[in-house]
Design an enzyme around this catalytic site. Structure first.
Site, mmCIF file in Angstrom:
data_model
loop_
_atom_site.group_PDB
_atom_site.id
_atom_site.type_symbol
_atom_site.label_atom_id
_atom_site.label_comp_id
_atom_site.label_asym_id
_atom_site.label_seq_id
_atom_site.Cartn_x
_atom_site.Cartn_y
_atom_site.Cartn_z
ATOM 1 N N LYS A 195 -26.193 -26.930 -46.565
ATOM 2 C CA LYS A 195 -25.897 -25.727 -47.269
ATOM 3 C C LYS A 195 -27.328 -25.179 -47.317
ATOM 4 C CE LYS A 195 -21.408 -24.973 -47.296
ATOM 5 N NZ LYS A 195 -20.732 -24.135 -46.263
ATOM 6 N N THR A 223 -9.054 -26.053 -50.953
ATOM 7 C CA THR A 223 -8.787 -25.933 -49.610
ATOM 8 C C THR A 223 -8.712 -27.322 -48.900
ATOM 9 O OG1 THR A 223 -11.238 -25.801 -49.044
ATOM 10 C CG2 THR A 223 -10.074 -23.647 -49.729
ATOM 11 N N TYR A 228 -21.422 -34.453 -52.900
ATOM 12 C CA TYR A 228 -21.434 -33.364 -51.888
ATOM 13 C C TYR A 228 -22.638 -33.780 -50.811
ATOM 14 C CZ TYR A 228 -20.723 -28.614 -50.499
ATOM 15 O OH TYR A 228 -20.472 -27.383 -49.694
ATOM 16 N N SER A 261 -7.249 -20.981 -47.004
ATOM 17 C CA SER A 261 -8.808 -21.050 -46.565
ATOM 18 C C SER A 261 -9.216 -19.659 -47.383
ATOM 19 C CB SER A 261 -8.794 -20.730 -45.179
ATOM 20 O OG SER A 261 -8.243 -21.875 -44.239
ATOM 21 N N VAL A 289 -17.743 -23.613 -32.854
ATOM 22 C CA VAL A 289 -19.198 -23.271 -32.902
ATOM 23 C C VAL A 289 -20.170 -24.533 -32.674
ATOM 24 C CG1 VAL A 289 -18.729 -21.420 -34.770
ATOM 25 C CG2 VAL A 289 -19.079 -23.827 -35.509
HETATM 26 P P1 NDP Z 1 -10.877 -24.364 -44.844
HETATM 27 O O1 NDP Z 1 -10.649 -26.114 -44.255
HETATM 28 O O2 NDP Z 1 -9.835 -23.782 -45.056
HETATM 29 O O3 NDP Z 1 -11.747 -23.724 -43.741
HETATM 30 C C1 NDP Z 1 -12.803 -24.549 -42.892
HETATM 31 C C2 NDP Z 1 -12.585 -23.960 -41.422
HETATM 32 O O4 NDP Z 1 -13.928 -24.335 -40.781
HETATM 33 C C3 NDP Z 1 -11.528 -24.191 -40.794
HETATM 34 O O5 NDP Z 1 -10.976 -23.050 -40.121
HETATM 35 C C4 NDP Z 1 -12.237 -25.026 -39.462
HETATM 36 O O6 NDP Z 1 -11.199 -24.669 -38.368
HETATM 37 C C5 NDP Z 1 -13.484 -24.458 -39.414
HETATM 38 N N1 NDP Z 1 -14.245 -25.149 -38.772
HETATM 39 C C6 NDP Z 1 -14.859 -26.371 -38.863
HETATM 40 N N2 NDP Z 1 -15.741 -26.806 -37.625
HETATM 41 C C7 NDP Z 1 -15.586 -25.772 -36.743
HETATM 42 C C8 NDP Z 1 -16.209 -25.732 -35.603
HETATM 43 N N3 NDP Z 1 -16.922 -26.628 -34.887
HETATM 44 N N4 NDP Z 1 -15.606 -24.597 -34.847
HETATM 45 C C9 NDP Z 1 -14.928 -23.743 -35.405
HETATM 46 N N5 NDP Z 1 -14.613 -23.708 -36.680
HETATM 47 C C10 NDP Z 1 -14.715 -24.970 -37.487
HETATM 48 O O7 NDP Z 1 -12.008 -24.536 -46.032
HETATM 49 P P2 NDP Z 1 -12.740 -23.614 -46.828
HETATM 50 O O8 NDP Z 1 -12.066 -22.146 -46.528
HETATM 51 O O9 NDP Z 1 -13.059 -24.303 -48.179
HETATM 52 O O10 NDP Z 1 -14.267 -23.300 -46.025
HETATM 53 C C11 NDP Z 1 -14.681 -22.188 -45.810
HETATM 54 C C12 NDP Z 1 -16.039 -22.144 -46.092
HETATM 55 O O11 NDP Z 1 -16.366 -22.191 -47.629
HETATM 56 C C13 NDP Z 1 -17.130 -23.408 -45.714
HETATM 57 O O12 NDP Z 1 -18.334 -22.929 -45.090
HETATM 58 C C14 NDP Z 1 -17.162 -24.123 -46.989
HETATM 59 O O13 NDP Z 1 -18.230 -24.903 -46.999
HETATM 60 C C15 NDP Z 1 -17.268 -22.851 -47.891
HETATM 61 N N6 NDP Z 1 -16.952 -23.266 -49.312
HETATM 62 C C16 NDP Z 1 -15.858 -23.829 -49.891
HETATM 63 C C17 NDP Z 1 -15.877 -24.171 -51.070
HETATM 64 C C18 NDP Z 1 -14.652 -24.867 -51.706
HETATM 65 O O14 NDP Z 1 -14.764 -25.279 -52.799
HETATM 66 N N7 NDP Z 1 -13.470 -24.608 -50.976
HETATM 67 C C19 NDP Z 1 -16.767 -23.933 -52.202
HETATM 68 C C20 NDP Z 1 -18.044 -23.008 -51.644
HETATM 69 C C21 NDP Z 1 -18.134 -22.839 -50.024
HETATM 70 P P3 NDP Z 1 -10.355 -25.820 -37.797
HETATM 71 O O15 NDP Z 1 -9.401 -26.324 -38.884
HETATM 72 O O16 NDP Z 1 -9.460 -25.074 -36.764
HETATM 73 O O17 NDP Z 1 -11.338 -26.685 -36.987
#
Ligand code: NDP
Length: 257
Positions: A165, A196, A158, A20, A68
């Site tokens: 976003k 991720t 996307y 993550s 959230v």
């Molecule tokens: P992960 O899957 O590792 O993390 C996503 C997180 O979002 C999880 O911990 C999940 O929790 C949480 N989540 C989703 N819905 C809810 C909710 N309703 N309430 C609380 N938590 C929630 O992915 P990333 O680390 O990649 O994502 C993190 C951020 O980075 C996101 O905003 C993503 O769009 C952004 N991002 C990612 C990129 C990439 O290439 N990976 C590039 C640019 C931005 P749980 O699993 O416990 O539900």
């Protein structure tokens, strides 16, 4: 340990596992002496997080569940954070959600439910979190979210998340204006693609990573530690003159036509 964030209470939301982006951010914040508060949604994420914290020797101030998409859950989580931590100096919003079926094919086929789910989880959540954190940020501070280039340009597959976003980035600007008078800054990091759990949902993700490697000025992809350090900078006082900004941490890919 001396660091840029000594004595600062920082909430990190959105760690599902060691890949993550939130975990990369947590490590950067910890290295600068921040006292960390974690929120998670699924029990499985909590178990992974607890293991990661134990392995890394990071002792959290508090770990609390927060979905959230649920106002009562946000209220309960921030109520507990306020009661146990008192002042909050920083919030990292590193979460998003969309139905996997919406992350492929054509955007024109997006369903109403899929659109609303992505917007609510990925964009409105920042607004709700900022509102809940504001009364705890009595000394001012910094809120940082995570966005992606798909907000600015059409990135194949996307789709609904790109539109969410875009709303997230616009929310960063409106929130920056609202909260600036309280000394609270609001910014976003726009990371390049990183493998991720969330990224797995996007069709053709490998192709996106290959394109970045070929075309980005640095001729490579970025990793969680680079996004972590940039987010730490935006949380810290080093960025005290910056708000309403979207900082690209993408090996320069966004400047290439
Ligand atoms: P992960 O899957 O590792 O993390 C996503 C997180 O979002 C999880 O911990 C999940 O929790 C949480 N989540 C989703 N819905 C809810 C909710 N309703 N309430 C609380 N938590 C929630 O992915 P990333 O680390 O990649 O994502 C993190 C951020 O980075 C996101 O905003 C993503 O769009 C952004 N991002 C990612 C990129 C990439 O290439 N990976 C590039 C640019 C931005 P749980 O699993 O416990 O539900």
């Amino acid at each position: 340990m001396s660091g840029l964030l000594n004595g600062q209470n920082v909430i990190v939301m959105g760690i599902a596992n060691e890949r993550s982006i939130g975990w990369g951010i947590a490590k950067s914040l910890h290295a600068q002496g921040a006292r960390l508060i974690f929120t998670y949604r699924k029990e499985r994420s909590y178990e992974k997080l607890a293991k990661l914290l134990a392995e890394s020797g990071i002792d959290p101030l508090l770990t609390v569940q927060c979905d959230v998409s649920d106002d009562a859950s946000i209220e309960a989580a921030f109520g507990r954070i306020g009661a146990e931590a008192g002042v909050v100096h920083g919030v990292v919003h590193s979460l998003a959600f969309a139905d996997k079926d919406e992350l492929g094919g054509e955007y024109v086929d997006t369903s109403r439910e899929g659109y609303l789910l992505a917007q609510e989880s990925s964009a409105f959540s920042l607004v709700a979190v900022a509102k809940a954190a504001k009364p705890l940020m009595t000394a001012g501070g910094s809120i940082v979210t995570q966005t992606y280039l798909g907000a600015e340009r059409v990135m194949r597959n996307y789709n609904v998340m790109g539109v969410a976003k875009a709303a997230l980035e616009a929310s960063v600007r409106y929130l920056a204006e609202d909260l600036g008078k309280y000394g609270i800054r609001v910014n976003a990091v726009s990371a390049g693609p990183i493998r991720t759990l969330a990224a797995k949902g996007v069709s053709g993700f490998n192709d996106i990573m290959n394109t970045v490697e070929e075309k980005a000025p640095l001729r490579r992809n970025v990793d969680q530690s680079e996004v972590g350090d940039a987010t730490m900078f935006l949380i810290s006082g080093l960025s005290r003159g910056i708000t309403g900004e979207v900082l690209h941490v993408d090996a320069g890919f966004h400047i290439i036509a």
